[in-house]
Every structure is written in structure tokens, then in C-alpha cells.
Design an enzyme around this catalytic site. Structure first.
Site, short mmCIF file in Angstrom:
data_model
loop_
_atom_site.label_atom_id
_atom_site.label_comp_id
_atom_site.label_asym_id
_atom_site.label_seq_id
_atom_site.Cartn_x
_atom_site.Cartn_y
_atom_site.Cartn_z
N ASN A 116 63.43 62.55 65.79
CA ASN A 116 62.02 62.82 66.02
C ASN A 116 61.35 61.49 66.34
O ASN A 116 61.43 60.54 65.54
CB ASN A 116 61.35 63.42 64.77
CG ASN A 116 61.86 64.82 64.46
OD1 ASN A 116 62.62 65.39 65.22
ND2 ASN A 116 61.42 65.35 63.34
N GLU A 167 62.01 66.42 68.02
CA GLU A 167 60.54 66.49 68.07
C GLU A 167 60.02 65.32 68.88
O GLU A 167 60.47 64.18 68.72
CB GLU A 167 59.90 66.35 66.67
CG GLU A 167 60.00 67.56 65.81
CD GLU A 167 59.30 67.36 64.46
OE1 GLU A 167 58.34 66.58 64.37
OE2 GLU A 167 59.76 67.99 63.50
C1 FCB Z 1 56.68 65.15 62.10
C2 FCB Z 1 56.94 66.44 61.35
C3 FCB Z 1 56.31 67.66 61.97
C4 FCB Z 1 54.93 67.36 62.52
C5 FCB Z 1 54.96 66.14 63.39
C6 FCB Z 1 53.62 65.78 64.03
O1 FCB Z 1 56.79 64.08 61.23
O2 FCB Z 1 58.32 66.68 61.25
O3 FCB Z 1 56.29 68.67 61.01
O4 FCB Z 1 54.03 67.25 61.49
O5 FCB Z 1 55.41 65.03 62.66
#
Ligand code: FCB
Length: 478
Positions: A305, A371
Site C-alpha cells: 500500500n 492500495e
Molecule cells: C490505508 C488503509 C485504508 C485506508 C487508506 C487511506 O492505510 O489500509 O483502510 O484508510 O489508508
């Protein structure tokens, strides 16, 4: 810092392989609502939201996006986007209320239906087992600082595998253990809201142990070959200048953010410098014999992420290198330039660099961006439509940065946008919107934003190019 390749947002997917995965991501507590239905018991986030001042505007996940009741409609939105993968998390207190004992048939039935609905729409389900919603009963028994929680997590993972393992191919144990451990137990900004360094380090170790125990048991019991992985929030962490204090500060920050996770996972040991830094504060991970072997169980995929790159300095504003307690200063430095509504800097080129560094330091592991996305101050028109060119531009630049990393030899296999729709952004509540789809929280109406159209078009164009190449190949073209 110079780069030999530059993102090209006009054609951001150029050079990515035809098998590249495109997805959108969400998590249970952020979208589901229905917190006391069908046998679900409270999680630490239900409890934390009730704490005065913990969450902006006193928001909580009681209703959220009401996804629990609107799931088929939301799957239709995913399918309209044209993506091939949906990453969602399973709510532990829904599937195993209280965090122990048998499966709750009504709770797990929701995920059963979700998986079927996705497969029916041609979308691969990608499960995350833990996205921060620990059953409150386990918190009352000590939570992640308590060793037993790791064993409870592995039991829970097996319950979910038993029910969904016939149809779900990819399994992520934890989402961002740094956030659970650090923000939950050291800074106190997240549930359960503690401020205790030793508890945070205990949580790190037990989260990793839970990951390893679950991975081992699930792999042994898998009804067919499945992929197992973990998702970490990773960032480039660089010194503000090339001075020795700044370099040492970046090393310390990266140690606690990245290497304390990836070294045990990949190399079966905690980094010596991190242990020494912690030791100087009389803190140590509670390692027992055999733990590190369990934690370093083989992985099939690393979820990354990425939101922004970070810079650290080893001096305070007055130039001192130690704080009042005599500890070395490790100061986060704000960077100039554009920012999102979270105040996070926008620096896609750091994503290329992050992927190159991660592949260099921890080779042999396919990476998927699980992410990436941004909150902006969206303005909806009368029809609820948001012309979020800023978000589309953010996605384009970051996808291009992934493609640039791929050109530099990184084995990166997918990109999932955060998030499918606006949702409960933890301590920021509903005031920060990350969705490709707008949610009107008064009516629960969903309206795809411009960024949703852009993302869908990009994925479709990418596929068409792959299809054209395939046709040319099968027609005997070189
Ligand atoms: C990450 C999280 C996700 C969301 C994004 C913006 O740290 O995994 O749940 O809150 O940030």
C-alpha cells in the site's frame, strides 16, 4: 534525485504485461455498517469510535456505506468499472463473534454471497483476513500485545478458509500491521488507542506470529493451490540531507516502519540495528524459540500500500540532535509541493523508487499494489457527479510510476485503487473521501466520479491493447 525513467500519465499503463491485475479495494469496517446484525459482536473500532475525541465529528461505522445490505449493487459498480479483482476484508467479529469458538453461519454467509456475486460478475475475490477490526473480547483479553491473540487469529483464518477456500484464490493475512501496532498502541491515534512503546513492539511480534501461524496452517489445509501473502504500508524513507544525523534518523524510521516487518518475514530475523535502537529504550520484541521460523513461512505475493514518500531529519527545529530524554531526534520533515486533502504530499516518482528498492532488498517476491489513491475536497453537482480530475491525475501518475518500476525489472503484477467508494476513513471519519464512486451518506446513493470513468477506460484500453497483441501473435506476427 535523478530517475532513468519518467512516468507518462498520458499512457500510464504502457509496458505493463497483459496479465497485469486491475482492482479496487475496500475494508469491512469502513463500508459494511450493520454492526450488530446476524450475530456480529463489537470490534475494537466500535469501541474506539465511542471514545470522546477519538474520531472526527464523533463519526463511527454503525451504518457506513450500508454495504452489508447493498452488496449486489456494489458488486455491479465494481463490474461496471471493468476491473478483474476486488480486494475486500472479512470482519472477524462477524464470522467468529468474540474471536473464539465456532463459525457464525449467518456472518460468514454474507461473504459466501459476496464471493458468488463477484465470481458471477467475472471479478476475482481477493480476501484480506484482518483489516484492523479485532473482536473486542480479544482486546479485553489483552489484544495484540498478548501472544494468545496470534493463535486466535490462525483459528479464525482457518474458519474463513474452510468456507471460502474453494472459490477464493488469493489470501492476505494482515493489512498494514504497522498501523495496527504503531498507531494502535504507540501513538494511540487508532483503536485500541494505547500509548506504550513496549505494547506496540509486542503487537508487532504477535501480528507477525499470527500471520505466520495462519499462513502455515492455511497452506497445509488448502483444498487446491492458493496464493498467500501479507499487505504492508511501505514508503521511501529518505534523509532530509546527507548529514550523518539525518541519515541515522532515516535509518531508524525505516527500521521501525519497514525492516522490522520485512526482515523477519523474508530473512527470519529482526534487524540488529532496530533491536539495538529499541534496546536503548529498554524495549524488545517478545520472541520465543521457533517464532521467527514460523513468521518467515514462504509467501506468494507481497501487497504494497503506497500513499507518499517520507523524509526524516536527525535534528530538531533548533538543530539539536537529542531530545529532552537524551534520545536521538527522529523528526518527520514536511515536503514542499502539492498535497491531498489528507495533507499527504503527492510524489508518484517515489513509488517507482520504493518498488525498485523493495525488489532489490527483498528479492524473489511478486508485488501487487494493494492500495493507492487519494482524498481530495470533492464537490458534487446537483446530480451527485464529481469531476475529480485531481484524483484521475493522481491515479494516472501512480500507475505510470508502477509501469516505470516494471520497466526497471520489478516483478509488479497488479494495481488496486483505494477505494471503490467513499467510506469511513478511520480517525478522520466521513470527512475524507477516497472513493472512485461518491457516496451520499444521507441517501446512500452511489455516483461514479470522473475518476471511476477514467480508471475503467484505462483498464479497458489496456486490455484491448493486450487482446490486439494476442491476435497479432496468433496470426504469426513476431
Ligand atoms: C490505508 C488503509 C485504508 C485506508 C487508506 C487511506 O492505510 O489500509 O483502510 O484508510 O489508508
Amino acid at each position: 534525485m535523478p530517475y532513468d525513467t519518467h512516468p507518462d500519465p498520458a499512457d500510464p499503463t504502457a509496458g505493463l504485461p497483459p496479465t497485469f491485475r486491475w482492482g479496487v479495494a475496500t475494508s469491512a469496517y469502513q463500508i459494511e455498517g450493520a454492526v450488530d446484525e446476524d450475530g456480529r459482536t463489537p470490534s475494537i473500532w466500535d469501541t474506539f469510535c465511542q471514545r470522546e475525541g477519538a474520531v472526527a465529528d464523533g463519526d463511527d461505522g454503525t451504518v457506513a456505506c450500508d454495504h452489508y445490505h447493498r452488496m449486489p449493487q456494489d458488486v455491479a459498480l465494481i463490474s461496471d468499472l471493468g476491473v478483474d479483482t476486488y480486494r475486500f476484508s472479512v470482519s472477524w467479529p462477524r464470522v467468529q463473534p468474540g474471536g473464539r469458538g465456532p463459525v457464525n453461519p449467518r456472518g460468514v454467509a454474507f461473504y459466501d454471497r459476496l464471493v458468488d456475486e463477484l465470481l458471477g460478475a467475472g471479478v476475482d475475490p481477493w480476501v484480506t483476513l484482518y483489516h484492523w477490526d479485532l473482536p473486542q473480547e480479544l482486546q479485553d483479553a489483552g489484544g495484540w500485545p498478548e501472544r494468545d491473540t496470534a493463535y486466535r487469529f490462525a483459528d479464525y483464518a482457518m474458519l474463513v478458509l474452510d468456507r471460502l477456500g474453494d472459490r477464493v484464490d488469493t489470501w492476505t493475512t494482515l493489512n498494514e500491521p504497522w498501523v495496527s501496532a504503531w498507531m494502535g498502541h504507540v501513538t494511540g491515534e487508532h483503536a485500541p488507542g494505547w500509548r506504550d512503546l513496549q505494547a506496540g513492539v509486542d503487537a508487532v511480534h504477535h501480528l507477525l506470529l499470527g500471520h505466520g501461524l495462519a499462513t502455515r496452517r492455511m497452506r497445509a489445509a488448502a483444498p487446491r493451490p492458493l496464493r498467500f501473502g501479507i499487505t504492508l504500508n511501505l514508503s521511501t524513507i529518505d534523509p532530509a540531507t546527507d548529514t550523518e544525523p539525518d541519515r541515522a534518523a532515516a535509518r531508524r524510521a525505516e527500521g521501525l516502519a519497514t525492516r522490522i516487518y520485512l526482515d523477519p518475514l523474508r530473512h527470519g530475523r529482526y534487524p540488529d540495528d532496530v533491536l539495538a535502537d529499541l534496546g536503548s529504550r529498554r524495549v524488545a520484541p517478545p520472541v520465543r524459540n521457533g517464532d521467527l521460523e514460523i513468521i518467515s513461512a514462504p509467501l506468494d505475493v507481497l501487497g504494497v500500500n503506497y500513499y507518499f514518500g517520507q523524509v526524516f531529519a536527525g535534528t530538531d527545529e533548533a538543530g539539536r540532535t537529542t531530545d529532552a530524554d537524551g534520545a536521538p531526534v527522529t523528526r518527520y520533515v514536511e515536503q514542499d509541493g502539492p498535497r491531498t486533502a489528507m495533507g499527504w504530499p503527492i510524489n508518484p516518482e517515489r513509488l517507482t523508487e520504493l518498488l525498485v528498492r523493495t525488489a532489490r532488498d527483498y528479492p524473489g517476491l511478486p508485488i501487487v499494489i494493494t492500495e493507492n489513491g487519494a482524498a481530495f475536497h470533492d464537490v458534487a453537482d446537483d446530480d451527485g457527479f464529481v469531476r475529480d480530475e485531481d484524483r484521475a491525475d493522481f491515479l494516472a501518475r501512480h500507475i505510470a510510476a508502477v509501469a516505470a518500476a516494471h520497466r526497471r525489472g520489478v516483478d509488479v503484477r497488479g494495481y488496486f485503487a483505494w477505494s471503490l467508494m467513499d467510506n469511513f476513513e478511520w480517525a478522520f471519519g466521513y470527512g475524507r473521501r477516497f472513493g472512485l464512486v461518491r457516496v451520499d451518506y444521507d441517501t446512500q446513493r452511489r455516483t461514479p466520479k470522473l475518476s471511476a470513468r477514467w480508471f475503467g477506460d484505462t483498464v479497458r484500453t489496456f486490455r484491448a491493447r493486450g487482446d490486439a497483441a494476442e491476435v497479432a501473435r496468433s496470426a504469426g506476427a513476431p
